[in-house]
Design an enzyme around this catalytic site. Structure first.
Site, PDB file in Angstrom:
ATOM      1  N   GLU A 218       1.016  -0.848   0.053  1.00 53.49           N
ATOM      2  CA  GLU A 218       0.042  -0.505  -0.225  1.00 53.49           C
ATOM      3  C   GLU A 218       0.909   1.218   0.565  1.00 53.49           C
ATOM      4  O   GLU A 218       0.629   2.096   1.030  1.00 53.49           O
ATOM      5  CB  GLU A 218      -0.767   0.276   0.955  1.00 53.49           C
ATOM      6  CG  GLU A 218      -1.523  -1.433   1.042  1.00 53.49           C
ATOM      7  CD  GLU A 218      -3.175  -1.327   0.450  1.00 53.49           C
ATOM      8  OE1 GLU A 218      -3.059  -0.381  -0.665  1.00 53.49           O
ATOM      9  OE2 GLU A 218      -3.332  -2.139   0.638  1.00 53.49           O
ATOM     10  N   ARG A 597     -15.061  -3.021  -4.044  1.00 48.52           N
ATOM     11  CA  ARG A 597     -14.881  -3.549  -3.160  1.00 48.52           C
ATOM     12  C   ARG A 597     -15.537  -4.703  -3.538  1.00 48.52           C
ATOM     13  O   ARG A 597     -15.630  -6.095  -3.133  1.00 48.52           O
ATOM     14  CB  ARG A 597     -15.738  -3.056  -2.240  1.00 48.52           C
ATOM     15  CG  ARG A 597     -14.420  -2.466  -1.725  1.00 48.52           C
ATOM     16  CD  ARG A 597     -13.449  -2.301  -1.116  1.00 48.52           C
ATOM     17  NE  ARG A 597     -12.345  -2.370  -2.311  1.00 48.52           N
ATOM     18  CZ  ARG A 597     -11.496  -2.277  -2.233  1.00 48.52           C
ATOM     19  NH1 ARG A 597     -10.756  -4.025  -2.021  1.00 48.52           N
ATOM     20  NH2 ARG A 597     -10.158  -2.388  -4.003  1.00 48.52           N
TER      21      ARG A 597
END
Length: 749
Positions: A218, A597
């Site tokens: 990330e 998602r």
């Protein structure tokens, strides 16, 4: 080779770039965790690198634990790899060597949560007689630390900021209080580690020589100081492997700078760059919508995700009348999907841009007995009754922690008001000791009978518990603190709120028990550290609940079914972002994260009117709906979707007030205020496949019915051709429920 066999060609190329700096731009759902874990396994198994010499950093405890589990399953010795969040890594380094800074810190320092820092900051502002909002001061304090600047550097850099002299004065006092309390805030964990590396080159040399390979997940979420720490830790071997996706950078408000991804190529001219573009999570239609949306951003690498995951499902967009109708539609669709056996509740998420939007959905899910959990809102460990107990426990680890002491000095109430606290502070200051030290020997430091009577009992119990501390288990000690300070007695009224607080206290002791079971050698310090560093995502479990969450709180997670609600201009994107291109691009990235998602079904919805910011507003559809090529109403896709989305779109009201133009403006009437909600809305009636379908004809006006959450109520009226009922639940008010799915029991006909 098994490790490589499980990867696609893109992943293999990145994994086999062993030496030097490597940047991998990994789109949503492209298997970056698999790449990272397999690279670690490859280093250990094939290259025979000692696991002790590998460092992997990510951003949440949940992600770190997942990575640990996967690595240990792949290769022997995986449990010896240092896999951690930035903050946890820094805590470990500081616990060992913070005393080398030459300040008054020791290894038992307290980590202040955001609420602890806020309390201290407000206290300082009050002492200085400053009435400005603390948030402005908090922003500059955090901004300075995240940018890795000294206070003096920040003062010079931001010399033109209004009230900068006052801000710097408060900043210095805030830091002085932290040091006095032997406490660090979250940002200090990073800045003090950087300071330790600069002041003590031998410590940096130890860690940079230890870690032959450094991997960071990330990377788009790193801020300036995290980027600097990464470079320092990898400075000896320069084997830095970073994975990130600038399209998913959504944390600029807390200092994250996605341009760090681009800086890798500048700081490491020979860095190799790879792209992961094959998505394994989303169907083609979901991915096409996400790609179409995000291509409107210009600060990004040129890439387009693709997938082999086929589906006849289309991304569903629905424009509702208001927030009540939207919540009803979402709840009805969830009920149908689960009742037909297609999904579990845990497969489903309702995502919002703002916490304020969750209430309507909570109420509807509650109405239909659909289990759910809220994330991104008020955290368990931030609840008042929990914070109080944690503060009691903290002062046994760090007696200098006066923020924690002041929080509980009059809890339970023992008559210690402002005047007593002022006197206590003065005595401590005059004698150059901590406030707790004064309390523990109060008769030595004062002749005031009033002060002695108020504080002596607190000190005596503390000394008694301190004797037990080394002899009791962590769980038993916490229980003893709760018992001897009579904390549960505060909630003896036994109203609903008190019962909730008592249950929360029991849940806390259960969490301590679970922590001890999983970490037999853990200390109280370890437990307090774990809960302080816990993020909202870390509390998510595998229970069968619908997830109701802010988009920010579910980054890194995936669900089979996702509802993205409240897609209106001013809400998503926020109104304050409309005139700033960089802010608007971050809002678009946030929508992209929300869309991606979803694995199998994605439902997007907006409202024509919404009560928000204290008034009923006429809403314009979010520009992101059109940018994602979703400007057709869901009703137009009805035949393809099989009527799955809550309402059939054919009500008399909808026909009268049609919204035909793509921007969402009413073309038949000039409606700018609230229009009374129509009484005839056609709910979904396609429940023929649902087992044990309820006979709604049995319900009549005047019946007494029971509901598992709302209790006993009276049916006031039957509406919508018998499909819904208005039910009076007394003190809980009137609820409108769909009779086909509401878990009602007739008590009296």
């Amino acid at each position: 080779m098994k490790i490589l066999d499980e990867l696609n060609d893109e992943q293999k190329q990145a994994l086999l770039a062993i030496d030097g700096a490597v940047l991998v731009t990994a789109g949503a759902g492209t298997g970056k965790t698999r790449l990272l874990t397999h690279r670690i396994a490859y280093l250990i198994e094939e290259l025979k690198i000692n696991p002790y010499n590998i460092l992997a950093i990510t951003f949440t405890n949940k992600a770190a634990n997942e990575m640990k589990t996967r690595v240990q399953a792949l290769v022997d010795g995986g449990d010896r790899v240092w896999i951690s969040t930035f903050h946890s890594m820094c805590v470990k380094i500081l616990r060992k060597d913070i005393d080398r800074l030459g300040e008054s810190y020791d290894r038992y320092f307290t980590i202040y949560s955001d609420t602890d820092s806020e309390k201290l900051l407000k206290q300082i502002l009050k002492e200085y007689g400053i009435e400005d909002d603390y948030k402005d001061f908090a922003y500059h304090i955090s901004n300075c630390k995240n940018k890795n600047m000294t206070i003096s550097q920040y003062e010079n850099e931001y010399a033109n900021v209004r009230n900068i002299d006052e801000i710097i004065k408060v900043f210095r006092e805030y830091q002085s209080n932290l040091e006095k309390n032997n406490a660090l805030d979250f940002d200090d964990l990073l800045s003090k580690t950087y300071e330790l590396f600069v002041k003590c080159p031998d410590i940096l040399d130890f860690y940079s020589r230890r870690f032959i390979y450094v991997l960071v997940d990330e990377f788009q979420d790193t801020n300036k100081i995290q980027y600097d720490l990464t470079k320092m830790l990898s400075s000896f071997y320069n084997n830095l492997f970073v994975v990130g996706d600038e399209d998913q950078s959504i944390y600029s408000w807390r200092g994250a700078d996605f341009t760090n991804i681009f800086n890798i190529s500048k700081d490491y001219p020979n860095a190799q760059v790879f792209k992961l573009q094959q998505n394994y999570r989303c169907t083609k239609d979901i991915l096409n919508s996400a790609n179409t949306l995000i291509k409107n951003n210009d600060e990004r690498f040129d890439k387009k995700l693709w997938t082999n995951k086929e589906s006849d499902e289309k991304v569903a967009y629905k424009k509702y009348y208001d927030e009540q109708e939207e919540a009803e539609g979402v709840a009805g669709t969830i009920y149908r999907l689960v009742s037909l056996g297609k999904y579990n509740y845990s497969d489903i998420a309702i995502l919002v841009r703002l916490n304020a939007l969750t209430m309507q959905f909570e109420e509807k899910l509650l109405s239909y007995n659909i289990p759910y959990k809220i994330y991104g809102g008020f955290k368990f460990f931030e609840r008042t009754e929990i914070k109080n107990i944690l503060s009691y426990l903290r002062i046994f680890i760090n007696p200098k922690d006066e923020v924690s002491l002041l929080r509980i000095i009059n809890f339970p109430k023992r008559g210690v008001g402002d005047s007593a606290i002022t006197a206590l502070k003065e005595i401590a200051s005059d004698n150059d000791v901590s406030m707790l030290e004064v309390i523990l020997d109060i008769e030595k430091y004062t002749n005031s009978k009033v002060l002695i009577n108020k504080l002596k009992d607190f000190g005596d119990i503390y000394k008694e518990l301190l004797q037990e501390y080394g002899n009791l288990s962590l769980y038993d000690f916490a229980a003893s603190v709760i018992e001897k300070y009579k904390i549960k007695d505060v909630y003896k009224e036994k109203n609903d709120e008190d019962v909730d607080k008592l249950m929360n206290i029991d849940q806390l002791t259960n969490s301590i028990s679970g922590f001890v079971k999983n970490n037999p050698e853990a200390t109280l310090l370890d437990y307090l550290e774990s809960v302080t560093l816990q993020s909202d995502i870390d509390t998510m479990d595998n229970s069968n609940n619908v997830t109701v969450a802010t988009v920010h709180s579910v980054k890194g997670l995936e669900f089979k079914v996702v509802f993205v609600v409240g897609m209106e201009d001013g809400i998503f994107p926020l109104s304050r972002c409309k005139d700033n291109n960089r802010d608007l691009q971050e809002e678009r990235r946030l929508a992209y994260v929300a869309f991606t998602r979803a694995g199998e079904k994605l439902y997007i919805s907006s409202c024509q009117t919404r009560f928000v910011y204290g008034k009923r507003n006429y809403e314009k559809v979010s520009q992101f709906v059109e940018e994602a090529n979703l400007d057709q109403e869901y009703d137009g896709l009805r035949n393809k979707m099989g009527g799955q989305y809550g309402y059939d779109g054919k009500s008399e009201y909808m026909n009268k007030y049609s919204y035909s133009d793509s921007a969402g403006y009413n073309t038949k009437t000039n409606v700018s205020a609230y229009i009374p909600k129509p009484q005839s809305i056609n709910y979904v009636t396609d429940y023929s496949q649902v087992k044990n379908n309820i006979d709604i004809s049995k319900y009549k006006e005047g019946q007494i019915v029971g509901h598992p959450k709302f209790g006993v109520g009276t049916i006031i009226s039957i509406n919508d051709g018998g499909k819904t009922a208005d039910i009076d639940f007394g003190s809980l008010g009137k609820k409108t429920l769909m009779l086909e799915i509401a878990p009602l029991k007739i008590i009296k006909k």
